[in-house]
Design a protein around this motif. Structure first.
Motif, short mmCIF file in Angstrom:
data_model
loop_
_atom_site.label_atom_id
_atom_site.label_comp_id
_atom_site.label_asym_id
_atom_site.label_seq_id
_atom_site.Cartn_x
_atom_site.Cartn_y
_atom_site.Cartn_z
N GLN A 236 0.86 -1.18 0.00
CA GLN A 236 0.00 0.00 0.00
C GLN A 236 0.90 1.24 0.00
N THR A 296 -3.62 -1.18 5.06
CA THR A 296 -4.37 -0.42 4.05
C THR A 296 -4.07 1.06 4.22
N ASN A 360 -10.19 -2.71 7.53
CA ASN A 360 -9.46 -2.84 6.27
C ASN A 360 -9.59 -1.67 5.32
N ALA A 361 -10.25 -0.59 5.76
CA ALA A 361 -10.42 0.57 4.88
C ALA A 361 -10.16 1.84 5.68
N TRP A 487 -11.41 -2.99 1.20
CA TRP A 487 -10.54 -1.84 1.42
C TRP A 487 -10.85 -0.63 0.52
#
Length: 678
Positions: A236, A296, A360-361, A487
């Motif tokens: 990421q 993320t 996850n986001a 994500w």
């Protein structure tokens, strides 16, 4: 011992696991300060801090004044919003592909190279479109034609060191407040690799920035000093906040009980020097567990001086007997002071996480009006299909978030403990109903002669947070690691105060195997499915999609939806199945929808753009009604977030058709860019 005090109440150590109020850390041992620097390091950090104050950028407003798409989510607020309206609901049906390229950086896994998963958001900055590839190359393209300006090859090893695939989510961009003409690296592109190397390139020329770290390359793995089982993979791109890079990393899911503990590094954007470190785990837990990393992207509010971390779960993911005490910063949204890395507040969304419910986001930051009150809010999407909305300054509820009883264990899992309650938002309502087993899909059951209903009978499910078990076919996960929101996160239109989110409705089965049974099993695994060892723990796991022998889902459609929410009330404005599922080469009816990976973008033209679906199509929807207004076919599922930008007076929308083998075995190397006819 950590002492955590809320703004509303004081939490005892035993009650901390179910305490919901924001958690400012007021302790001697703070996760952001666990490494004690030497006197020389303190002096160097003070000097660096002083230099930082001199060169720090002016804080950017929450919604930038000019169209901006210079980061993974478009802007630091993660709204994925563009004020451009040249393309609108009346003319979006006329969109045409104006250019495309194929990078050549693709593999389907059938040869010597692992398959590629390409989730990079194109970044528009410096009058250039910048893209990172899963072969760890950087491309700088003319945004109107796709013509290459320059490219850079990191020469990274193309090995699946921490992931089952080659993976890249793109690049990050930084520029000095007042670039000095004639000096190099006043504008920098950063890209990381799976072997933990961060490259800094002059954004104009593509040459390495020699003043950054070691001649333009930072070895992040030099800080991998506990349970060093894998490199700190930089899949990421960094989150760029002022003159700092906030850097998380990815690891190997489900593999070990003891693993590298999650760390977030703040790095000087010019020099690569480390300025502070945050750790979600205490020193004691770090030795016996691991991860709880940030893999993320993050979001930030520069005016408040806060960066917001979506923190993942600790290891091992599906058994917690090694971490039975409270670990309050994991599976959380945690706000850090940008200057120091100290915790301002934290909200834990899953207590004692044994379901791999990573946050996850990046939380989406938004200013909303609720009951006549202007609130600086954030919305945190989750794998559970929950959307938690809190005040981003304090962490306090916007709408009540309630602790509710959840199922306990069945007594068959050695050493495990279970949280008696979990947080449930009252608004917005859950994106899918997890209270009961989803209905068996009659069609899938009929063609498999009752295989699905037999599986349903053999799966344990008492609602969301039913714990893993060794018995029968295991536990039903609805949703679990593949479901809910991924994500791509939530998009937000600040004009109408509408949030847009895509969600997958997926049923998985999870079974624990004691070590003897695991070693004797016929173990096979794929990308985020199959057997996983959890080495060192008493149990390995088997995680699978609940489907029949034909590969048909055993639960009723729709399998994915696009949802619009009125953020002044928390109510749904509209929802609709999104995309089409594909099996054995056939597309299923649109009313069945598709599982999705990747997120939406929204524009002032009242358009929602998104790829994300199995059918490898990219689409435009009406922000107002949810009506599908335009679609086109790309080479592989567009599992990246789209980019919206303006160049030369023309508005463009860019998609990457890269694919993800979690959705289906179709990968690509296509960049497809659309605009209205001239």
């Amino acid at each position: 011992m950590l002492t955590l005090i809320t703004t509303k109440q004081r939490c005892t150590a035993t009650a901390l696991g179910i305490c919901l109020s924001p958690l400012p850390l007021l302790a001697q041992e703070q996760p952001g300060e666990q490494e004690q620097p030497t006197a020389q390091e303190q002096s160097e950090e003070q000097e660096s801090s002083a230099q930082q104050e001199e060169i720090s950028a002016t804080p950017m407003p929450l919604v930038p004044d000019e169209p901006t798409w210079d980061s993974f989510h478009g802007q630091l607020n993660a709204q994925k919003y563009s004020p451009l309206n040249q393309i609108n609901a009346d003319n979006v049906g006329e969109l045409e592909k104006v250019w495309e390229i194929h990078t050549g950086d693709v593999a389907d896994g059938s040869g010597e190279l692992p398959a590629t998963v390409w989730s990079a958001t194109p970044v528009f900055a410096n009058d250039t479109l910048y893209i990172g590839t899963p072969f760890y190359r950087v491309l700088a393209l003319n945004p109107a034609t796709g013509e290459e300006k320059w490219s850079f090859d990191t020469q990274s090893s193309l090995e699946a060191l921490t992931q089952p695939v080659l993976k890249n989510r793109g690049v990050a961009y930084w520029q000095a407040d007042d670039p000095v003409e004639g000096e190099s690296c006043q504008k920098i592109i950063y890209m990381g690799t799976m072997d933990a190397q961060l490259f800094a390139l002059d954004a104009d020329s593509g040459e390495l920035c020699e003043s950054f770290a070691n001649n333009g390359v930072l070895d992040v793995n030099q800080w991998n000093d506990t349970n060093d089982k894998w490199p700190l993979s930089l899949l990421q791109p960094p989150t760029v906040v002022g003159d700092r890079l906030i850097l998380g990393w990815a690891g190997m899911d489900w593999a070990y009980e003891q693993a590298p503990p999650g760390t977030v590094f703040a790095i000087n954007a010019r020099t690569g020097e480390r300025e502070w470190t945050f750790q979600a785990l205490s020193d004691e837990v770090r030795e016996q567990s691991g991860t709880a990393n940030v893999w993320t992207h993050m979001s930030a509010d520069e005016e408040l001086g806060l960066v917001y971390l979506p923190v993942s779960s600790p290891s091992p993911n599906f058994w917690g007997g090694n971490r039975t005490d409270d670990v309050p910063l994991v599976t959380s949204t945690t706000a850090l002071d940008i200057e120091t890395g100290e915790v301002a507040w934290s909200r834990q969304w899953v207590h004692h996480d044994i379901w791999d419910y990573d946050i996850n986001a990046a939380p989406t930051l938004m200013d909303i009006t609720v009951d006549g009150e202007e609130i600086p809010a954030l919305i945190q999407a989750t794998k559970m299909g929950f959307l938690f909305v809190v005040n981003r300054e304090t962490g306090e509820d916007v709408w009540p978030i309630e602790e509710r009883p959840v199922p306990g264990g069945d007594g068959n899992v050695e050493g495990e403990v279970y949280a008696p309650t979990q947080p449930f938002p009252t608004k917005p309502a859950p994106l899918l109903d997890q209270s009961e087993k989803p209905e068996v899909w009659a069609l899938a059951d009929a063609v498999s002669f009752g295989e699905c209903s037999a599986l349903w009978d053999d799966l344990w499910y008492e609602g969301l947070y039913t714990p893993p078990t060794t018995e029968g076919a295991g536990t039903m996960g609805y949703p679990i690691t593949a479901g809910g929101v991924q994500w791509g996160g939530v998009a937000f239109d600040p004009a109408s105060q509408t949030a847009i989110v895509n969600t997958s409705h997926i049923v998985q089965t999870l079974k624990l195997y004691d070590r003897e049974a695991y070693e004797s099993a016929n173990r096979a695994s794929g990308n985020e499915s199959g057997f996983a060892s959890q080495e060192g723990a008493p149990y390995g796991i088997l995680l699978e999609i609940a489907q029949n022998w034909l590969g048909m889902p055993c639960w009723e459609p729709p399998f994915g939806e696009l949802v619009a929410l009125d953020m002044t009330t928390g109510d749904v404005k509209w929802r609709r199945p999104m995309g089409a599922s594909q099996q054995h080469g056939f597309f299923m009816p649109d009313s069945w929808g598709s599982p999705t990976i990747g997120g939406p973008a929204v524009t002032a033209g009242n358009i929602v753009f998104i790829g994300a679906s199995m059918d490898a199509k990219v689409r435009a929807y009406s922000l107002e009604t949810g009506e599908e207004l335009w679609t086109d076919q790309v080479e592989a599922p567009s599992v990246s977030n789209p980019a919206v930008y303006e160049y030369g007076g023309r508005q463009y929308v860019a998609f990457i058709g890269g694919g993800n083998t979690i959705l289906k075995d179709q990968v690509g190397d296509q960049v497809a860019v659309y605009a209205l006819p001239e």
